[in-house]
Design a protein around this motif. Structure first.
Motif, PDB file in Angstrom:
ATOM      1  N   PHE A 122       0.835  -1.204   0.000  1.00 17.60           N
ATOM      2  CA  PHE A 122       0.000   0.000   0.000  1.00 17.60           C
ATOM      3  C   PHE A 122       0.868   1.252   0.000  1.00 17.60           C
ATOM      4  O   PHE A 122       0.605   2.206  -0.741  1.00 17.60           O
ATOM      5  N   GLU A 123       1.917   1.242   0.830  1.00 20.70           N
ATOM      6  CA  GLU A 123       2.777   2.407   0.974  1.00 20.70           C
ATOM      7  C   GLU A 123       3.420   2.806  -0.355  1.00 20.70           C
ATOM      8  O   GLU A 123       3.498   3.985  -0.687  1.00 20.70           O
ATOM      9  N   ASN A 124       3.888   1.825  -1.112  1.00 20.78           N
ATOM     10  CA  ASN A 124       4.519   2.122  -2.390  1.00 20.78           C
ATOM     11  C   ASN A 124       3.495   2.507  -3.467  1.00 20.78           C
ATOM     12  O   ASN A 124       3.766   3.352  -4.324  1.00 20.78           O
ATOM     13  N   LEU A 125       2.337   1.899  -3.419  1.00 21.08           N
ATOM     14  CA  LEU A 125       1.314   2.177  -4.426  1.00 21.08           C
ATOM     15  C   LEU A 125       0.811   3.613  -4.346  1.00 21.08           C
ATOM     16  O   LEU A 125       0.669   4.289  -5.367  1.00 21.08           O
ATOM     17  N   VAL A 126       0.527   4.097  -3.143  1.00 24.69           N
ATOM     18  CA  VAL A 126      -0.052   5.436  -3.017  1.00 24.69           C
ATOM     19  C   VAL A 126       0.965   6.537  -3.300  1.00 24.69           C
ATOM     20  O   VAL A 126       0.603   7.716  -3.388  1.00 24.69           O
ATOM     21  N   LYS A 127       2.227   6.187  -3.458  1.00 27.92           N
ATOM     22  CA  LYS A 127       3.244   7.163  -3.852  1.00 27.92           C
ATOM     23  C   LYS A 127       3.280   7.368  -5.372  1.00 27.92           C
ATOM     24  O   LYS A 127       3.917   8.298  -5.864  1.00 27.92           O
ATOM     25  N   LEU A 128       2.584   6.488  -6.094  1.00 28.73           N
ATOM     26  CA  LEU A 128       2.583   6.570  -7.552  1.00 28.73           C
ATOM     27  C   LEU A 128       1.607   7.642  -8.037  1.00 28.73           C
ATOM     28  O   LEU A 128       0.556   7.853  -7.425  1.00 28.73           O
TER      29      LEU A 128
END
Length: 203
Positions: free
Chosen positions: A103-109
């Motif tokens: 989730f953490e990496n996805l919402v940075k996209l």
């Protein structure tokens, strides 16, 4: 509430989205395109889109005008085209052209919010995440599961009430139920399998 949950799971036994995709990247692109755009229209667009840009590598190198023209029948296509190219570049620069499964990496996209990230984790990676779109929020409120329609509150209510193994099936069931039965303006209460126990049914 237990009875309501069981009926949702019984009537929508298989977790399902109405978007066509074959892998996490295709699902991510489809989810971004589907914002304020019907799934039917999104599927028409992606059928052509993925033939030209099948992976993040190809889409990262897309010309804006070319990509924008392909998705022009979708709402907010200018912004979406810009986000899709930026998203694909970020995937290739930071994640080896692969979609991350956190989730953490996805919402940075670029263009990826909590709803998109959670639906992607659930259907792209099989994780017990809870995606809350307008249908989930509306139905959860109407059946009395959540005190209001704020996505974070609805998500928390589902996590507290529904077992991990059933969360994806449940929230995807709410999406389908909200789309086809418990509609925003004119809910089809006479056709609803929750009619006899729903606290907000319209007689």
């Amino acid at each position: 509430m237990d009875e309501i949950i069981q009926r949702i799971l019984k009537n929508y036994p298989e977790p399902k989205l109405e978007l066509n995709f074959n892998n996490p990247f295709e699902l991510l692109v489809a989810l971004i395109l589907s914002a304020r755009c019907t799934d039917k229209r999104t599927n028409i667009i992606t059928e052509k889109l993925f033939k030209i840009y099948p992976t993040a590598k190809e889409m990262a190198n897309a010309e804006f005008d070319d990509l924008n023209n392909l998705i022009s029948s979708c709402s907010m296509h200018n912004t979406k085209a810009k986000n899709l190219i930026a998203l694909s570049k970020a995937l290739c620069e930071k994640h080896n052209c692969e979609v991350p499964d956190s989730f953490e990496n996805l919402v940075k996209l670029p263009g990826v919010g909590a709803k998109t990230a959670n639906i992607l984790l659930a259907f792209g990676f099989g994780k017990p995440a809870v995606g809350v779109d307008t249908h989930v929020a509306r139905v959860a409120y109407r059946i009395g599961l959540s005190e209001n329609k704020k996505p974070e509150i609805v998500e928390d209510a589902i996590k507290q009430t529904v077992n991990k193994e059933n969360r994806v099936a449940f929230f995807s069931g709410l999406i389908l139920h909200g789309r086809h039965i418990c509609k925003a303006k004119k809910p089809l209460c006479d056709k609803c399998f929750l009619n006899d126990i729903c606290p907000r049914r319209i007689d």
